[in-house]
Structure formats: structure tokens, C-alpha cells
Write an enzyme that holds these catalytic residues in place. Structure first.
Site, short mmCIF file in Angstrom:
data_model
loop_
_atom_site.label_atom_id
_atom_site.label_comp_id
_atom_site.label_asym_id
_atom_site.label_seq_id
_atom_site.Cartn_x
_atom_site.Cartn_y
_atom_site.Cartn_z
N THR A 1 0.43 -1.11 -0.23
CA THR A 1 -0.22 0.15 0.24
C THR A 1 0.80 1.53 -0.01
O THR A 1 2.02 1.22 0.83
CB THR A 1 -0.84 0.16 1.53
OG1 THR A 1 -0.16 0.46 2.23
CG2 THR A 1 -2.19 -1.16 1.28
N HIS A 2 0.76 1.97 -0.30
CA HIS A 2 1.60 3.31 -0.80
C HIS A 2 2.14 3.32 -1.09
O HIS A 2 3.40 3.75 -1.32
CB HIS A 2 1.46 4.31 0.87
CG HIS A 2 0.57 4.49 1.06
ND1 HIS A 2 -0.32 5.49 1.18
CD2 HIS A 2 -0.10 3.96 2.85
CE1 HIS A 2 -1.33 5.68 2.59
NE2 HIS A 2 -1.42 4.50 2.64
N SER B 1 14.41 -2.61 -27.80
CA SER B 1 14.61 -0.86 -28.24
C SER B 1 15.53 -0.45 -29.10
O SER B 1 16.37 -2.17 -29.45
CB SER B 1 15.06 -0.70 -27.13
OG SER B 1 16.05 0.67 -27.05
N LYS C 1 17.27 -4.23 -23.76
CA LYS C 1 15.92 -3.79 -22.90
C LYS C 1 14.91 -5.03 -23.74
O LYS C 1 14.22 -5.28 -24.26
CB LYS C 1 15.64 -2.66 -23.50
CG LYS C 1 16.39 -0.88 -23.35
CD LYS C 1 15.68 -1.16 -21.50
CE LYS C 1 14.53 -0.41 -22.09
NZ LYS C 1 14.21 0.89 -22.30
N ASN D 1 10.70 -4.33 -23.72
CA ASN D 1 9.37 -3.27 -22.49
C ASN D 1 8.60 -4.01 -22.44
O ASN D 1 8.22 -4.67 -23.61
CB ASN D 1 9.75 -2.33 -23.67
CG ASN D 1 11.29 -1.83 -23.76
OD1 ASN D 1 11.74 -1.65 -22.51
ND2 ASN D 1 11.32 -1.09 -24.59
N GLU E 1 1.50 -0.84 -20.77
CA GLU E 1 2.21 0.52 -21.12
C GLU E 1 0.72 1.42 -22.28
O GLU E 1 0.60 2.18 -21.66
CB GLU E 1 3.48 1.33 -22.07
CG GLU E 1 4.95 0.94 -21.10
CD GLU E 1 5.69 0.72 -21.75
OE1 GLU E 1 6.39 1.98 -21.29
OE2 GLU E 1 6.20 0.09 -22.37
N GLN F 1 -24.42 13.36 -34.82
CA GLN F 1 -23.93 12.95 -35.78
C GLN F 1 -22.33 12.08 -35.24
O GLN F 1 -21.95 11.19 -35.18
CB GLN F 1 -23.77 13.39 -37.29
CG GLN F 1 -22.60 12.65 -38.38
CD GLN F 1 -23.01 12.94 -39.72
OE1 GLN F 1 -24.02 13.21 -40.13
NE2 GLN F 1 -22.04 14.32 -40.31
N LYS G 1 -20.72 8.77 -32.77
CA LYS G 1 -20.48 7.26 -33.27
C LYS G 1 -19.13 7.48 -33.50
O LYS G 1 -18.60 6.13 -33.09
CB LYS G 1 -20.52 7.18 -35.01
CG LYS G 1 -22.58 6.73 -34.86
CD LYS G 1 -23.53 6.78 -36.26
CE LYS G 1 -23.12 7.86 -36.37
NZ LYS G 1 -24.41 8.88 -35.92
#
Ligand code: ARG
Length: 469
Positions: free
Chosen positions: A163-164, A285, A291, A293, A298, A330, A333
């Protein structure tokens, strides 16, 4: 200024009172076919029901009704073959009517008797939404079932609950996953509830005041699979509450996916290392070879922002409008389609990423440190008769001593613990395993094994595809 056009298209739906055709600029602004072409199946279906309704009240003869119905079937075939592609019509309704003229000639002009594009477009969009909700619900159920499946595998895996953003108490990995599954149950309930109000039939409302022909709206409702008939034509033609409600439910679903994504992005970082995403659900990357990702999660975060934009745009459009249809409507949509399209992309990707991620048991266990037992110690002191408020303060002091001595909470020298409170030394030795700690919170809804098993069972039923709330 461009000259007004004079070549009024043969099957424009209006124009008798105009000396010339619309300017190119107006035409370009006004044209909605690029967005609403996907309503053609609903436009044809609703038109066929309308033809039958007109037939029943004698506006059409039996042969005319048959010809119109056959014509509409042929129009549907042409549209299925791509007849909408590159068409220059104003909107899907004009397109269907023009193709009907192509097929059956002047009789096509009888289709629009007693009907307006105002009740027509509201009917088409509601039919489309009812269909789209079915697929959305199935996609949510699949993600829910996937989370539940992964939760079952994660029943015995312990990690810190946060928590936090701070380590708080030990929990089960399965329990964490279920905390992201329950919101999806509410999403399905919300969409099912909204669905009831989507299923109200506007057709037969005319432009704003009802139809000039005594069509049987109850039979129309039955034919088109609606639940009720709208009560007030002026309201029904201008009502887009159903779009707003469905958008809100989708935005909230998006928010839930965003929160799941945010948590998993954190857990996939090297710093946490709790989960690893499968190659098939991560990206590299262009510069940094090492990397991997978490793009899926995201994008889940970002798409929820975009969905919120759709809802805000719709509500802002509606708030200034008097009752009844205004052309502003209109714009509904593009917003609604965007929301469903976005979810259509997002949910399968999130489901796949959750289904294939791997879990690092050692990293999770390694993140459990003795300070997470502080509440257990305070609770044990309570059992020894110390009021909780006092025990909280005593254990707080023990935490301070542990920090000063640079030792884990459960290894503060017994003499120092006893100095804080005579019962504290004994209580520290009573701390059991991490598993004991989790099992200590056995209230329904807690992180104990029984509670998680119960939740898995409830959710397993909640995410069967045909489940109805
Ligand atoms: N294309 C229009 C829409 O999407 C259809 C309704 C037009 N109605 C009108 N009275 N011009 O809202």
C-alpha cells in the site's frame, strides 16, 4: 470561395427546396459515410423490419413489400462485397437507399415512408451496440478467466502486498491477481445493466413527433430484438445516454486494465523482478539491446486516457443540446466506435500477456523482510492483553531499535525487546512462518488460502462466457 455544386446527386435524401447542391466544403464536413458505413448491416435489418411494418398497415402492397425485401437483400450482398468502399454518399442511410434504387428502381422511394434518418440512425446505432457488447463481454470474460487460472497457480506463492507503494504485509500472488479480476466482474455487470437501456427501440419515432403512419412499434420491437419501445419520440431521437453509459463502462474497464498494467510494469522491472513477460508479448528497444519492454501494459495505460477522451467529448457534445436530434449527434459514432475498436485491440493483448508471463518465486520470497511482521507482533501483544493502540506504539519502538541496530525486526536482542515491554521478547519467538502470517488473516475476503480458494471458485463461475449477472 468555391462555387456551390449544382449536380445534386440523384438519390440525395433531401434537396427539393434547394436551388443548388451543397458546396464541396459543406459536403466534406457533413459526410459521415467514412465513419458510419459499418452500420450497413443494421441499416438493412432495420429497413427490412420497417418494410414489413409498412406492409402490415397497408402502405405497401404485398408484391411491393416482397420486392423491397428482396431488393434490400441484394443491397446487403453488394455491401458485403464492398459496395461502400469509396462511395460518395452522404451517409450509410443514403448509401443503402441509392443501392436500393439501383436494384429495384422507383419503388425504392417508398422505403422511407413515415421514417426519418433521426429514428433510423438511433435504431441502427443501438442495434450495432447490442452486437458489439456481446463481443466485448466475451473478451472481458476471457481475461477474467485467464487471471483466475493464473491465480490458481499462484496460490502458494508469497510476496509482499503493497500500500502506498510500500511493503505492507505478506500476501499470496494469486490473491493479488484476483484483486484485478474482481473489477472485471463489476465491468461485466455494468455493461449488462447498460445493455438493458441500449435495447430500447426508437424506430417509429419519425423525425421528432412520431410516425405519420400507424406502424405497430411493439411488433417492430419484437422483430428487431429490442426489449422495450421508447416512450417519447422527441427524447428517443435525441437520446444518446446509451452511448454515454456504454462509454463510461468502457472507460472504467480501461482504467482497470491500466491499473493492472501499471502494477505489472513495476513487477517486471529489474528492481522488482517478480514477473517476466514472454517474448511474444514484449518488445525490444531500437538502441538498447538488453531491453525487453512491457509495451502491452504501457499501451493499456495510455489507451485508457484516450477512452476517457471519447467519453468527455461525448458528454461535452450532449450538454448543450435541446431535446431531439441535432447534427451534433452525428459525432457520437466516431467516439463509440473508437472505444470498441480500442478494447478490441487491447483486451486480447492484455489477456495474452497475462497468460504467458512467468513468475519468479525466489524474487517474490526475497522481497519479504521481517518488518512485514510488525502487525503480527502487534496482534500477538493484543492476545497477551495489551490494547492495540499501545501495542502498535510498542512494536513501532521495536522497529526503531531494529533499524538502529541494523538487524531484522525478529532479531532484536531479547533484552532490548523486553525493555520495551515484558511480553515483547516472548512474542517475537512466537512468530511462525510467512505462511502462518498470511493464514492469520482468515476473514472472508482476506489473503488466507481458504479465502483465495473461495474467491477462485466464485470467479470461476463469474467468468464462464454465458454468465449473466
Ligand atoms: N448521418 C446522420 C447521423 O449520423 C444521420 C441522421 C441525419 N439526420 C438529419 N436530420 N440530417 O447522425
Amino acid at each position: 470561395m468555391p462555387e456551390p455544386r449544382t449536380d445534386t446527386p440523384a438519390h440525395q435524401m433531401w434537396g427539393g427546396r434547394f436551388a443548388g447542391g451543397p458546396s464541396e466544403a459543406l459536403d466534406a464536413l457533413n459526410r459521415s459515410l467514412g465513419v458510419d458505413h459499418r452500420l450497413w448491416p443494421q441499416d438493412v435489418t432495420a429497413s427490412k423490419a420497417w418494410v414489413q411494418a409498412l406492409g402490415r398497415v397497408g402502405v405497401l402492397t404485398v408484391p411491393e413489400e416482397a420486392q423491397l425485401l428482396e431488393g434490400l437483400d441484394r443491397v446487403a450482398e453488394r455491401l458485403a462485397d464492398g459496395a461502400a468502399m469509396g462511395a460518395a454518399d452522404e451517409d450509410v442511410h443514403t448509401l443503402v437507399e441509392r443501392l436500393l434504387y439501383d436494384e429495384i428502381g422507383a419503388l425504392a422511394g417508398k422505403l422511407h415512408t413515415g421514417r426519418s434518418r433521426n429514428d433510423q440512425v438511433a435504431t441502427d446505432l443501438r442495434l450495432w451496440t447490442l452486437d458489439a457488447l456481446r463481443q466485448l463481454d466475451a473478451d472481458i470474460a476471457l481475461l477474467g478467466a485467464t487471471l483466475v487460472g493464473r491465480a490458481r497457480e499462484g496460490l502458494n506463492l508469497l510476496l509482499p502486498g503493497y500500500t502506498h507503494g510500500q511493503r505492507a504485509q505478506p500476501v499470496r500472488w494469486g490473491y493479488v491477481l484476483l484483486a484485478h479480476a474482481w473489477p472485471l466482474v463489476r465491468d461485466r455487470q455494468r455493461l449488462a445493466d447498460a445493455r438493458r437501456r441500449v435495447a430500447e427501440l426508437p424506430l417509429g419515432s419519425g423525425a421528432l413527433a412520431g410516425s405519420g403512419f400507424p406502424v405497430d412499434r411493439v411488433l417492430l420491437k419484437e422483430a428487431l430484438g429490442f426489449r422495450t419501445v421508447s416512450a417519447n419520440a422527441l427524447d428517443a431521437t435525441g437520446d444518446r445516454d446509451f452511448v454515454a453509459e456504454v462509454l463510461f463502462a468502457i472507460v472504467l474497464l480501461g482504467t482497470h486494465l491500466s491499473r493492472l498494467g501499471a502494477e505489472l510494469i513495476l513487477y517486471a522491472s529489474a528492481e522488482f523482478g517478480f514477473v517476466k513477460l514472454a517474448d511474444a508479448y514484449s518488445t525490444g528497444s531500437s538502441l538498447l539491446p538488453q531491453k525487453k519492454n512491457p509495451d502491452v501494459f504501457e499501451l493499456a495505460r495510455a489507451k485508457s486516457a484516450r477512452l476517457l477522451g471519447d467519453l468527455v467529448a461525448l458528454l461535452a457534445t450532449l450538454k448543450g443540446l435541446p431535446a431531439g436530434y441535432s447534427k451534433d449527434l452525428q459525432e457520437d459514432k466516431a467516439l463509440l466506435f473508437d472505444a470498441f475498436d480500442t478494447m478490441g485491440l487491447l483486451l486480447p493483448a492484455v489477456t495474452g500477456a497475462v497468460a504467458t508471463l512467468t513468475v519468479d518465486r525466489e524474487r517474490m520470497l526475497g522481497a519479504l523482510d521481517a518488518s512485514l511482521r510488525a502487525t503480527d507482533l502487534a496482534d500477538l501483544l493484543v492476545e497477551a492483553g495489551v490494547p492495540f493502540r499501545e501495542s502498535h506504539g510498542l512494536v513501532g519502538r521495536l522497529v526503531g531499535e531494529a533499524e538502529r541496530a541494523g538487524v531484522p525486526l525478529d532479531q532484536v536482542p531479547a533484552a532490548i525487546a523486553a525493555g520495551i515491554h515484558p511480553a515483547l521478547g516472548a512474542v517475537v519467538t512466537q512468530l511462525g512462518s510467512w505462511e502462518d502470517s498470511v493464514e492469520g488473516r482468515a476473514t472472508p475476503g482476506g489473503a488466507s488460502r481458504k479465502s483465495v480458494e473461495d474467491q477462485i471458485e466464485q470467479l470461476r463461475r463469474a467468468f464462464t462466457p454465458d454468465w449473466r449477472p
